[in-house]
Design an enzyme around this catalytic site. Structure first.
Site, PDB file in Angstrom:
ATOM      1  N   ILE A 157       0.841  -1.216   0.000  1.00  0.00           N
ATOM      2  CA  ILE A 157       0.000   0.000   0.000  1.00  0.00           C
ATOM      3  C   ILE A 157       0.869   1.255   0.000  1.00  0.00           C
ATOM      4  O   ILE A 157       0.650   2.186  -0.791  1.00  0.00           O
ATOM      5  CB  ILE A 157      -0.974  -0.010   1.200  1.00  0.00           C
ATOM      6  CG1 ILE A 157      -1.953  -1.182   1.068  1.00  0.00           C
ATOM      7  CG2 ILE A 157      -1.741   1.315   1.290  1.00  0.00           C
ATOM      8  CD1 ILE A 157      -2.809  -1.446   2.291  1.00  0.00           C
ATOM      9  N   THR A 235      -4.560   4.948   7.562  1.00  0.00           N
ATOM     10  CA  THR A 235      -5.430   3.873   7.049  1.00  0.00           C
ATOM     11  C   THR A 235      -4.828   2.521   7.408  1.00  0.00           C
ATOM     12  O   THR A 235      -5.210   1.509   6.827  1.00  0.00           O
ATOM     13  CB  THR A 235      -5.595   3.947   5.511  1.00  0.00           C
ATOM     14  OG1 THR A 235      -4.293   3.945   4.920  1.00  0.00           O
ATOM     15  CG2 THR A 235      -6.376   5.153   5.067  1.00  0.00           C
ATOM     16  N   ARG A 237      -3.421   0.864  11.043  1.00  0.00           N
ATOM     17  CA  ARG A 237      -4.055   0.304  12.235  1.00  0.00           C
ATOM     18  C   ARG A 237      -4.066   1.368  13.327  1.00  0.00           C
ATOM     19  O   ARG A 237      -3.097   2.121  13.497  1.00  0.00           O
ATOM     20  CB  ARG A 237      -3.294  -0.938  12.739  1.00  0.00           C
ATOM     21  CG  ARG A 237      -3.603  -2.210  11.959  1.00  0.00           C
ATOM     22  CD  ARG A 237      -5.056  -2.665  12.138  1.00  0.00           C
ATOM     23  NE  ARG A 237      -5.411  -3.852  11.385  1.00  0.00           N
ATOM     24  CZ  ARG A 237      -5.932  -3.855  10.164  1.00  0.00           C
ATOM     25  NH1 ARG A 237      -6.167  -2.730   9.544  1.00  0.00           N
ATOM     26  NH2 ARG A 237      -6.262  -4.995   9.584  1.00  0.00           N
ATOM     27  N   ASP A 261      -8.970   6.348   9.230  1.00  0.00           N
ATOM     28  CA  ASP A 261      -9.907   5.292   8.841  1.00  0.00           C
ATOM     29  C   ASP A 261      -9.908   4.183   9.889  1.00  0.00           C
ATOM     30  O   ASP A 261     -10.790   3.343   9.903  1.00  0.00           O
ATOM     31  CB  ASP A 261      -9.508   4.724   7.471  1.00  0.00           C
ATOM     32  CG  ASP A 261     -10.533   3.730   6.951  1.00  0.00           C
ATOM     33  OD1 ASP A 261     -11.741   4.074   6.979  1.00  0.00           O
ATOM     34  OD2 ASP A 261     -10.157   2.625   6.528  1.00  0.00           O
ATOM     35  N   GLU A 266     -11.491   0.641  17.771  1.00  0.00           N
ATOM     36  CA  GLU A 266     -12.462   1.313  16.907  1.00  0.00           C
ATOM     37  C   GLU A 266     -13.841   0.659  16.915  1.00  0.00           C
ATOM     38  O   GLU A 266     -14.793   1.220  16.380  1.00  0.00           O
ATOM     39  CB  GLU A 266     -11.942   1.325  15.467  1.00  0.00           C
ATOM     40  CG  GLU A 266     -11.821  -0.055  14.853  1.00  0.00           C
ATOM     41  CD  GLU A 266     -10.977  -0.088  13.574  1.00  0.00           C
ATOM     42  OE1 GLU A 266     -10.255   0.872  13.285  1.00  0.00           O
ATOM     43  OE2 GLU A 266     -11.062  -1.098  12.871  1.00  0.00           O
ATOM     44  N   HIS A 306     -13.323   2.368   9.021  1.00  0.00           N
ATOM     45  CA  HIS A 306     -12.482   1.292   8.483  1.00  0.00           C
ATOM     46  C   HIS A 306     -13.023   0.799   7.130  1.00  0.00           C
ATOM     47  O   HIS A 306     -13.418  -0.356   6.981  1.00  0.00           O
ATOM     48  CB  HIS A 306     -12.402   0.127   9.484  1.00  0.00           C
ATOM     49  CG  HIS A 306     -11.205  -0.743   9.267  1.00  0.00           C
ATOM     50  ND1 HIS A 306     -10.514  -1.338  10.278  1.00  0.00           N
ATOM     51  CD2 HIS A 306     -10.566  -1.114   8.139  1.00  0.00           C
ATOM     52  CE1 HIS A 306      -9.513  -2.050   9.797  1.00  0.00           C
ATOM     53  NE2 HIS A 306      -9.526  -1.925   8.476  1.00  0.00           N
ATOM     54  N   ALA A 308     -11.342   1.773   4.022  1.00  0.00           N
ATOM     55  CA  ALA A 308     -10.386   2.036   2.931  1.00  0.00           C
ATOM     56  C   ALA A 308     -10.332   0.887   1.919  1.00  0.00           C
ATOM     57  O   ALA A 308     -10.111   1.094   0.737  1.00  0.00           O
ATOM     58  CB  ALA A 308      -8.999   2.297   3.495  1.00  0.00           C
ATOM     59  N   PHE A 309     -10.576  -0.307   2.388  1.00  0.00           N
ATOM     60  CA  PHE A 309     -10.524  -1.498   1.511  1.00  0.00           C
ATOM     61  C   PHE A 309     -11.798  -1.653   0.686  1.00  0.00           C
ATOM     62  O   PHE A 309     -11.877  -2.495  -0.206  1.00  0.00           O
ATOM     63  CB  PHE A 309     -10.411  -2.769   2.396  1.00  0.00           C
ATOM     64  CG  PHE A 309     -11.696  -2.998   3.118  1.00  0.00           C
ATOM     65  CD1 PHE A 309     -11.983  -2.329   4.285  1.00  0.00           C
ATOM     66  CD2 PHE A 309     -12.669  -3.813   2.566  1.00  0.00           C
ATOM     67  CE1 PHE A 309     -13.206  -2.481   4.908  1.00  0.00           C
ATOM     68  CE2 PHE A 309     -13.888  -3.967   3.185  1.00  0.00           C
ATOM     69  CZ  PHE A 309     -14.156  -3.298   4.368  1.00  0.00           C
TER      70      PHE A 309
HETATM   71  P1  NAI Z   1       2.715  -4.875   3.723  1.00  0.00           P
HETATM   72  O1  NAI Z   1       3.029  -6.031   4.591  1.00  0.00           O
HETATM   73  O2  NAI Z   1       2.772  -5.049   2.234  1.00  0.00           O
HETATM   74  O3  NAI Z   1       3.700  -3.666   4.092  1.00  0.00           O
HETATM   75  C1  NAI Z   1       3.964  -3.245   5.388  1.00  0.00           C
HETATM   76  C2  NAI Z   1       5.301  -2.531   5.378  1.00  0.00           C
HETATM   77  O4  NAI Z   1       5.477  -1.940   6.664  1.00  0.00           O
HETATM   78  C3  NAI Z   1       6.502  -3.462   5.118  1.00  0.00           C
HETATM   79  O5  NAI Z   1       7.324  -2.908   4.116  1.00  0.00           O
HETATM   80  C4  NAI Z   1       7.214  -3.495   6.471  1.00  0.00           C
HETATM   81  O6  NAI Z   1       8.623  -3.636   6.354  1.00  0.00           O
HETATM   82  C5  NAI Z   1       6.851  -2.126   7.034  1.00  0.00           C
HETATM   83  N1  NAI Z   1       6.961  -2.011   8.487  1.00  0.00           N
HETATM   84  C6  NAI Z   1       6.683  -2.933   9.442  1.00  0.00           C
HETATM   85  N2  NAI Z   1       6.875  -2.387  10.665  1.00  0.00           N
HETATM   86  C7  NAI Z   1       7.280  -1.108  10.465  1.00  0.00           C
HETATM   87  C8  NAI Z   1       7.636  -0.044  11.322  1.00  0.00           C
HETATM   88  N3  NAI Z   1       7.611  -0.190  12.649  1.00  0.00           N
HETATM   89  N4  NAI Z   1       8.001   1.125  10.770  1.00  0.00           N
HETATM   90  C9  NAI Z   1       8.030   1.283   9.422  1.00  0.00           C
HETATM   91  N5  NAI Z   1       7.704   0.308   8.557  1.00  0.00           N
HETATM   92  C10 NAI Z   1       7.342  -0.870   9.071  1.00  0.00           C
HETATM   93  O7  NAI Z   1       1.290  -4.334   4.195  1.00  0.00           O
HETATM   94  P2  NAI Z   1       0.211  -3.521   3.348  1.00  0.00           P
HETATM   95  O8  NAI Z   1      -0.649  -4.470   2.605  1.00  0.00           O
HETATM   96  O9  NAI Z   1       0.898  -2.429   2.613  1.00  0.00           O
HETATM   97  O10 NAI Z   1      -0.706  -2.926   4.526  1.00  0.00           O
HETATM   98  C11 NAI Z   1      -0.261  -1.834   5.309  1.00  0.00           C
HETATM   99  C12 NAI Z   1      -1.247  -1.587   6.433  1.00  0.00           C
HETATM  100  O11 NAI Z   1      -2.539  -1.274   5.915  1.00  0.00           O
HETATM  101  C13 NAI Z   1      -1.469  -2.756   7.392  1.00  0.00           C
HETATM  102  O12 NAI Z   1      -1.513  -2.218   8.712  1.00  0.00           O
HETATM  103  C14 NAI Z   1      -2.840  -3.270   7.079  1.00  0.00           C
HETATM  104  O13 NAI Z   1      -3.436  -3.879   8.188  1.00  0.00           O
HETATM  105  C15 NAI Z   1      -3.524  -1.957   6.694  1.00  0.00           C
HETATM  106  N6  NAI Z   1      -4.708  -2.148   5.867  1.00  0.00           N
HETATM  107  C16 NAI Z   1      -5.795  -1.351   6.130  1.00  0.00           C
HETATM  108  C17 NAI Z   1      -6.944  -1.453   5.362  1.00  0.00           C
HETATM  109  C18 NAI Z   1      -8.130  -0.573   5.611  1.00  0.00           C
HETATM  110  O14 NAI Z   1      -9.218  -0.878   5.125  1.00  0.00           O
HETATM  111  N7  NAI Z   1      -7.996   0.521   6.341  1.00  0.00           N
HETATM  112  C19 NAI Z   1      -7.043  -2.446   4.280  1.00  0.00           C
HETATM  113  C20 NAI Z   1      -5.821  -3.195   4.059  1.00  0.00           C
HETATM  114  C21 NAI Z   1      -4.706  -3.056   4.850  1.00  0.00           C
END
Ligand code: NAI
Length: 341
Positions: A157, A235, A237, A261, A266, A306, A308-309
């Site tokens: 993302i 968006t 957690r 979001d 929440e 919540h 965004a997805f």
């Molecule tokens: P991803 O696993 O592809 O990427 C996460 C990135 O964060 C990785 O590059 C990782 O190295 C990095 N990371 C981990 N801990 C970190 C820290 N302390 N500081 C900096 N970087 C760190 O995950 P993706 O798919 O990009 O999702 C990102 C977030 O979006 C997740 O929290 C997921 O739960 C959330 N999400 C929210 C949605 C919504 O509807 N609001 C829908 C889908 C995902």
């Protein structure tokens, strides 16, 4: 195998009814796991596979899982799995599978939707128009072009957000535990330390998963290091942001606006009836609920439940992978297990 899909809305029902599900005996319930009646429970208590959505109000913990003694698989229709007690699942031998990737464009586009709404006061202007109370000087916004966005977490993302930001003509700073050098080169972004990102960004957007290490990453200390008038977007957690610190930063003008979001605890937004009636709600949970309610009242804070997805395209991709996950499990080849991560 008896399979129960909880939280089934119309899009989900329409999609699932057209698919072949290997398990045969499948029940689709609009209710969340904790909202079913005793009569419904009697009919599904022998479930072997349960599919839930992320909006489940109560954590899937020992108490809720023990109600399903035959349970073998939880197929969550989400990327995140912090609503499931993985340790207890391991103990009970329950497999847990997720949807690792379905909507980087979906979430990134939504992130920019909220950023534009804040930057240009779109929601306030629309509300004022409806109330016949237009005040033109209240809606002076700022261009994204030429401003700096700081992206924390450049996974699927975060990287898509960076691409969109470059399209808007923004400078992009990024922080990740594992910087992606190739991405940095191709998209002309710059990985920096967190302090530099805080100091130089006009907009800070969170795209890292919730971990113990980054709990309340944005706290009083972090806000102090940011530019005055920064915009905060979350968006990812809720637990990444200390809500009280954010509230203080907003009241003092350090943060000019926030689009959230996701919020810590929440669930009250959707399940306030359950939360407020609950006798044993922990104090910190109650405090969060009060702060979240205050944040929601602020006109420079845009809180969404919540979502965004939540595009049809993304929901279809989620369901496609969930059915694949279930079918693989039935044939003995588990895919997308989160217990092995
Ligand atoms: P991803 O696993 O592809 O990427 C996460 C990135 O964060 C990785 O590059 C990782 O190295 C990095 N990371 C981990 N801990 C970190 C820290 N302390 N500081 C900096 N970087 C760190 O995950 P993706 O798919 O990009 O999702 C990102 C977030 O979006 C997740 O929290 C997921 O739960 C959330 N999400 C929210 C949605 C919504 O509807 N609001 C829908 C889908 C995902």
């Amino acid at each position: 195998m008896k399979t129960i899909f909880f939280d089934v809305d119309k899009i989900t029902r329409d999609y699932l009814e057209k698919q072949q599900i290997c398990t045969g005996d499948t029940v689709l319930l609009p209710e969340s796991m904790e909202n079913i009646s005793q009569q419904q429970y009697e009919q599904i208590k022998d479930a072997e596979i349960i599919s839930v959505f992320v909006h489940t109000a109560l954590k899937m913990n020992k108490e809720s899982l023990d109600r399903y003694p035959k349970l073998k698989l939880i197929a969550t229709r989400s990327t995140g799995f912090d609503h499931i007690d993985l340790n207890y699942c391991k103990e009970r031998g329950i497999e847990v599978v997720n949807v690792p990737k379905y909507g980087e464009a979906t979430v990134a586009e939504f992130t920019f939707g909220t950023l534009l709404a804040l930057a240009r006061h779109i929601i306030q202007a629309r509300t004022d128009m409806k109330n016949n109370f237009v005040r033109m000087n209240e809606y002076i916004g700022f261009d994204l072009y030429g401003h700096t966005i700081g992206i924390i977490g450049t996974g699927a993302i975060g990287r898509h957000v960076a691409k969109l930001a470059r399209g808007f003509g923004m400078d992009v700073l990024a922080y990740d535990l594992y910087p992606n050098e190739e991405f940095q080169r191709i998209y002309n972004i710059h990985y920096v330390g967190l302090d530099e990102l805080y100091a130089k960004s006009d907009v800070i957007t969170l795209h890292a998963p919730a971990t113990k290490e980054n709990y309340h990453l944005l706290n009083d200390e972090a806000f102090k290091k940011m530019k005055d008038g920064v915009i905060i977007l979350n968006t990812a957690r809720g637990s990444l942001v200390d809500p009280e610190a954010l509230y203080r930063a907003l009241t003092h003008g350090k943060v000019k606006g926030a689009a959230l979001d996701v919020l810590e605890n929440e669930d009250f937004i959707i399940h306030d009836d359950i939360i407020l009636k609950s006798q044993d709600i922990p104090i910190d949970y109650a405090m969060n609920t009060i702060i979240n309610a205050r944040l929601m009242q602020m006109k420079n804070v845009l809180i969404t439940p919540h979502i965004a997805f939540n595009s049809v395209d993304a929901v279809h991709r989620i369901l496609h992978t969930t059915l694949e996950n279930i079918n693989h499990f039935c044939s003995g080849q588990v895919q997308n297990s989160v217990l092995k991560k």
